[in-house]
Design a protein around this motif. Structure first.
Motif, PDB file in Angstrom:
ATOM      1  N   ALA A  69       6.225   7.049  17.185  1.00 54.74           N
ATOM      2  CA  ALA A  69       7.011   5.706  17.104  1.00 54.74           C
ATOM      3  C   ALA A  69       6.372   4.731  16.294  1.00 54.74           C
ATOM      4  CB  ALA A  69       6.560   5.028  18.468  1.00 54.74           C
ATOM      5  N   ARG A  70       5.037   5.200  15.854  1.00 54.56           N
ATOM      6  CA  ARG A  70       4.509   4.149  14.840  1.00 54.56           C
ATOM      7  C   ARG A  70       4.572   4.387  13.091  1.00 54.56           C
ATOM      8  NH1 ARG A  70       1.441   0.154  16.905  1.00 54.56           N
ATOM      9  NH2 ARG A  70       0.394  -0.012  14.687  1.00 54.56           N
ATOM     10  N   PRO A  73       8.841   3.660   7.514  1.00 55.68           N
ATOM     11  CA  PRO A  73       9.862   4.250   6.836  1.00 55.68           C
ATOM     12  C   PRO A  73       9.355   4.922   5.473  1.00 55.68           C
ATOM     13  CG  PRO A  73       9.877   1.946   6.366  1.00 55.68           C
ATOM     14  CD  PRO A  73       8.792   2.258   7.616  1.00 55.68           C
ATOM     15  N   VAL A 114       2.159  -3.504   1.286  1.00 61.38           N
ATOM     16  CA  VAL A 114       3.773  -3.427   1.775  1.00 61.38           C
ATOM     17  C   VAL A 114       3.913  -1.700   2.174  1.00 61.38           C
ATOM     18  CG1 VAL A 114       6.184  -3.687   1.590  1.00 61.38           C
ATOM     19  CG2 VAL A 114       4.823  -5.565   1.311  1.00 61.38           C
ATOM     20  N   ALA A 118       4.152   0.570   5.421  1.00 62.00           N
ATOM     21  CA  ALA A 118       5.252   1.279   5.580  1.00 62.00           C
ATOM     22  C   ALA A 118       4.838   2.909   5.809  1.00 62.00           C
ATOM     23  CB  ALA A 118       6.240   1.132   4.711  1.00 62.00           C
ATOM     24  N   PHE A 229      10.868  -3.148   0.714  1.00 59.77           N
ATOM     25  CA  PHE A 229      10.826  -4.688   0.101  1.00 59.77           C
ATOM     26  C   PHE A 229      11.854  -5.601   0.568  1.00 59.77           C
ATOM     27  CE2 PHE A 229       8.014  -2.268  -2.754  1.00 59.77           C
ATOM     28  CZ  PHE A 229       6.948  -2.740  -2.510  1.00 59.77           C
ATOM     29  N   GLY A 230      12.751  -5.044   1.457  1.00 60.58           N
ATOM     30  CA  GLY A 230      13.871  -5.861   1.552  1.00 60.58           C
ATOM     31  C   GLY A 230      15.096  -6.024   0.635  1.00 60.58           C
ATOM     32  N   LEU A 231      14.839  -5.046   0.164  1.00 63.53           N
ATOM     33  CA  LEU A 231      15.860  -5.173  -1.372  1.00 63.53           C
ATOM     34  C   LEU A 231      17.198  -4.313  -1.481  1.00 63.53           C
ATOM     35  CD1 LEU A 231      13.142  -5.974  -4.038  1.00 63.53           C
ATOM     36  CD2 LEU A 231      14.976  -7.243  -3.305  1.00 63.53           C
TER      37      LEU A 231
END
Lengths: 454, 454
Positions: A69-70, A73, A114, A118, A229-231
C-alpha cells in the motif's frame, strides 16, 4: 515467478513498476542485475561520476520492505541523476574539475526528492559538462558509437539510459542539453515547460532558460516520470489521421547537415504516409498573418544576450576574485575556457541588450500558443545531425535547433527511432506551455510511426 | 591606534573596511566586540538560528593574516545570512521546524561565496519563515519594539542589522520579504533587479519573483555591498533640486494605515521643501497616455496566480506524498498551514491563469521603464504601516505595497528615517531594471533629506 536475471537491465520503468508492485520482482534482484550490467559496461562508457553498489542494494532492500500500500508509482525504478543536482547520498561536483566546487552529500534537490518519494531507486550521479554551461565534454562516450560525443551537457544521463544502465535519468537544458544528447544517443528526452519541474537544488546557469527534464527509452516511461511531476495524465496516443503538425525549420536550418535533412524528410514522409497532416510553416509568416510586430524568431545573438549575462551573474564568485592582479590565473583553475568566454561575452553585451532580449522573448512566448493553435505540435530537428566524432575538447555539439524552444519555455520531446548512416538522429516535437501531457501523447503516436519503419 | 572595544559593534561596514584595510583595527578585535554584543542581546532578540563564536574568531584571525594586497572590498565586515542560503560552515534549516528539511553544512550559495570572497566575515544564519513562503513568524522580535513583529520572511537579517549585531545581512524577497522587515525595523533594504544577484543555492519559492538582496544601516553600506555584486558604482548623491520623483500609490493604497498615510505625506513634504520635484502619478494614466492596453497594474489576484502555482511546484515533494491516504497527516508535519493553503490555491488556479498572469507581467515589465523615464525614481509606501503587534501566529505583516515591484523585477530601496508613534515606517524608492546603481544614489539623497529632519 522470477525473471531471468540475465536481462532484467533491459526492462523499462513501466515494466519494473508492474513487476515490483505485483510482487513478481524484488527490487534487490533487479538492482543486482542492473549493477552487474553497469559494472561490466561502465569502463567503456564512462557515464557515471559516482555510484555505490552497497548503498544501492541497501536502498533496494528498504524498498522491498515497504508494504504494497505504500509503494509509489516509480517503485523500484533505477534512476540516474545528472551531477548538478544536489543529493543526500552522493557529493555533487557540478561537472567541474576544480575540487573547491564539490558539494558534500546533503539534501536532495526537489526533483530528486519527488522521484525518491515516488519509490525510485537513485543509483548515482552522471556526468555533466562544467556547470552544464561548457561544451567541453566529460569522459563519457556515445552509447551508439564510442568514437563519438554523447552530446551534452547531460552527457552521462543520456548515455546511461541508452546503454541500459538505468531506464530513467534526470537532466537539465539551458540550450539543448537534454534534446541534443537524447538525439545523439537515440533515446527519448523530455524538456518540459520551463519551471514545470522545480529546479531547486540544481546549479543555476540561466534562470530564464534552465529547465529540468528526463530521459527514458520509451514514450510510456517518459509519461510515467512526467506523471510523478504532475505533467502527464493517462491517455491513448491519438490516431495519426487526426494529427496536424507544423514542420518548422527556423533560421537555424542553414546549420542542418545532410543527416538532419534526410531524417526530417523521412520523418515527414513516414508521418504523411501514416495519415498525419504535416504543413511546412514559418513562425514569422504566422505572426505576420496575425498582425504581429515583425521579428525573427530564431536569433542566436538574442539568445546569447539572455543567457551569457545571466551566466556572468551565476558564475561571478569564480570569475571575480580578489585581488585583481591574480584573477586570470585563478579563473583558469576554476573555470573551463569556454565558460570564461561566455561570462566575458555576457559582461560585454550590457544590461540594455540583455533586457531587450528578455522582453522580446517574453513577447514571443505570449504569442507562440495562439499562433500555433491550429496544430497539435511543431515538428523540427533536434540536432544539426548525428553525433560528431570526439575532438580534442570532446566538444558536445551544436544546440542551434534547441535554443529557441528553450527560451520560449515550451515543452519539447526528442522522439528517437530514425537513423542515418546507422547513427541515431532524433526529431523534436514542440508543444505549448503547460501542454506537456498533450505533447507526450502526440509524441508517442509519432514514435509508433517511426518504430513501424524500423 | 586601537578603537574602544565598547562600541565597535556600532561601526558601519564602510567604517570597518576603512579601519581593517588601514590596519588600525584587527578583524579579531572587531569580531570579539561584536560577539559580546550579540551574546548580550540575542536572548531577547532571537534573530539567529545559529552562530558559532569559535568559528567566527577563527575566520577573523584568518582574515587578519591576509596580506594587505589580498584584502577585498568587504575585508572584515560581519555579515548575517538568512537561513535559506546554503553555507559551507552552517546547516540550513530553511525556516522549517521539520527536521528532515535541514541541509548539513556544504558549499556556499553564490551570493555568500561572493561576499566571503570579498573578505566578509560570515557570522551565522538568521531566522526566516518556512521556505521564506510562510507568514507565520519565527521567534525573532522587532528590534525597535519587542512586542511587535520584525516582519518577514527575512526576519532575523533585518532585526540583526537593526540591533547592531551585524552591519550587513543577506535576505530574499518574493513578495515583500526584504522591504517589509527593513521598514518595520528601521534599516536600509535593497531588493535589486531580479536575478542581478544570483539565487544559486537559495531555496526556491517562485522563480519569477524570488530576489536576493541586502540589509544595512546606511546608504553607503548598501552601495558597498551592491558594488561587490556589480550593482553600484562610486558617485555622489544628486542634489535634491535636480530630482524628480513620481509618487505612486497604486490600488494597494486602500490598505494604507494612518501611519503610512502620514509617513508618505511627510516624506513628500520634506522632499518638496528640500527642492525635490514630486508629482502624484498613476501608472495606469501614464500607460493610457502612451496608448497601451488598459491594465490595472497592482492586482493581488494576478500576483497570486504567478507565485502560488510556482510554489506548488517548488514544495511538491512535501505536499505530494505516497500513499494518498496518509498525505494530510504528513503534510501537517512538514508544512506550515499557510504554505499548504498557497500550494492548494496554486493548484486550483490552473495553468491558463498562471500563464496569463506571467504574460501580463512580462508586458508591464517591458513598459515600466519607458513610462517612468521622466522620473528619477518612484516613491511609494514600503508597508501598510509600522510593525503590527505579535499575534498567535506571529504574523509577519502585509506585503501588499511590495508585490508589484517584485514581480516587475525592478529594484527597490527601503529608505528608513521616518517614524510614526515612535516606530519606524520606511519609504520605498523604485527604479528601472538594472538601474540599481542610479537608484542607490537617489535613495541616498532622499535618506539625507529624511535624516536632516530627524
Amino acid at each position: 515467478m522470477r525473471d531471468n536475471n540475465n536481462n532484467l537491465h533491459e526492462l523499462t520503468a513501466t515494466e519494473i513498476v508492474a513487476r515490483t508492485k505485483a510482487g513478481t520482482l524484488r527490487v534487490e534482484d533487479y538492482a543486482r542485475a542492473l549493477l552487474a550490467h553497469i559494472d561490466a559496461t561502465e569502463p567503456a562508457l564512462r557515464a557515471w561520476v559516482v555510484y555505490d553498489p552497497q548503498r544501492v542494494l541497501a536502498e533496494a532492500r528498504a524498498l522491498d520492505q515497504l508494504p504494497p500500500a505504500r509503494r509509489g508509482p516509480l517503485h523500484g525504478v533505477a534512476v540516474a541523476v545528472k551531477d548538478i543536482f544536489l543529493t543526500r547520498d552522493y557529493p555533487t561536483a557540478y561537472g567541474s574539475a576544480f575540487p573547491g566546487h564539490t558539494a558534500p552529500p546533503g539534501i536532495d534537490a526537489t526533483a530528486v526528492a519527488v522521484l525518491r518519494g515516488a519509490g525510485a531507486l537513485i543509483v548515482g550521479k552522471t556526468t555533466s559538462t562544467q556547470f552544464a554551461a561548457s561544451t567541453h565534454g566529460p569522459a563519457t562516450v556515445n552509447a551508439a558509437d564510442s568514437a563519438r560525443t554523447p552530446g551534452g551537457s547531460s552527457s552521462g544521463s543520456a548515455a546511461a539510459v541508452a546503454a541500459l544502465h538505468v531506464p530513467l535519468a534526470l537532466g537539465t537544458q539551458t540550450g539543448g542539453s537534454i534534446i541534443r544528447p537524447a538525439s545523439f544517443n537515440g533515446v527519448w528526452g523530455l524538456k518540459p515547460t520551463w519551471n514545470a519541474i522545480s529546479r531547486d537544488g540544481v546549479k543555476i546557469y540561466s534562470l530564464t532558460c534552465d529547465t529540468v527534464g528526463v530521459f527514458a527509452r520509451s514514450a510510456a516511461d517518459v509519461a510515467l516520470a512526467a506523471g510523478v511531476f504532475g505533467l502527464s495524465e493517462p491517455g491513448e496516443p491519438p490516431a495519426p489521421s487526426t494529427l496536424r503538425l507544423a514542420a518548422v525549420r527556423t533560421a537555424a536550418w542553414e546549420h542542418a547537415t545532410p543527416a538532419t535533412e534526410a531524417a526530417l524528410s523521412r520523418a515527414i514522409a513516414l508521418l504523411t504516409k501514416a495519415g498525419v497532416t504535416v504543413e511546412e510553416v514559418e513562425l514569422e509568416a504566422l505572426a505576420e498573418a496575425a498582425g504581429d510586430e515583425n521579428t525573427q524568431w530564431h536569433d542566436t545573438e538574442r539568445y546569447r544576450a539572455v543567457i551569457h549575462p545571466e551566466g556572468a551573474r551565476a558564475f561571478w564568485p569564480d570569475y571575480y576574485t580578489f585581488p585583481e592582479g591574480e584573477r586570470a590565473a585563478e579563473r583558469g583553475q576554476r573555470l573551463e575556457s569556454d565558460v570564461v568566454e561566455q561570462i566575458e561575452d555576457g559582461l560585454r553585451r550590457g544590461d540594455e541588450a540583455h533586457l531587450a532580449a528578455l522582453d522580446t522573448y517574453a513577447r514571443l512566448r505570449a504569442r507562440f500558443g495562439a499562433l500555433t493553435a491550429g496544430y497539435d505540435a511543431v515538428i523540427t530537428p533536434s540536432t544539426t545531425g548525428y553525433a560528431p566524432l570526439l575532438d580534442e575538447t570532446r566538444h558536445t555539439g551544436n544546440s542551434v535547433f534547441c535554443t529557441l524552444w528553450t527560451v520560449l519555455h515550451v515543452p519539447v520531446v526528442n522522439v528517437p527511432g530514425l537513423t542515418e548512416d546507422g547513427l541515431p538522429v532524433g526529431i523534436s516535437l514542440v508543444g505549448r506551455r503547460y501542454e506537456d501531457a498533450q505533447l507526450l501523447r502526440v509524441a508517442e503516436a509519432v514514435g509508433q510511426v517511426f518504430a513501424r519503419d524500423a
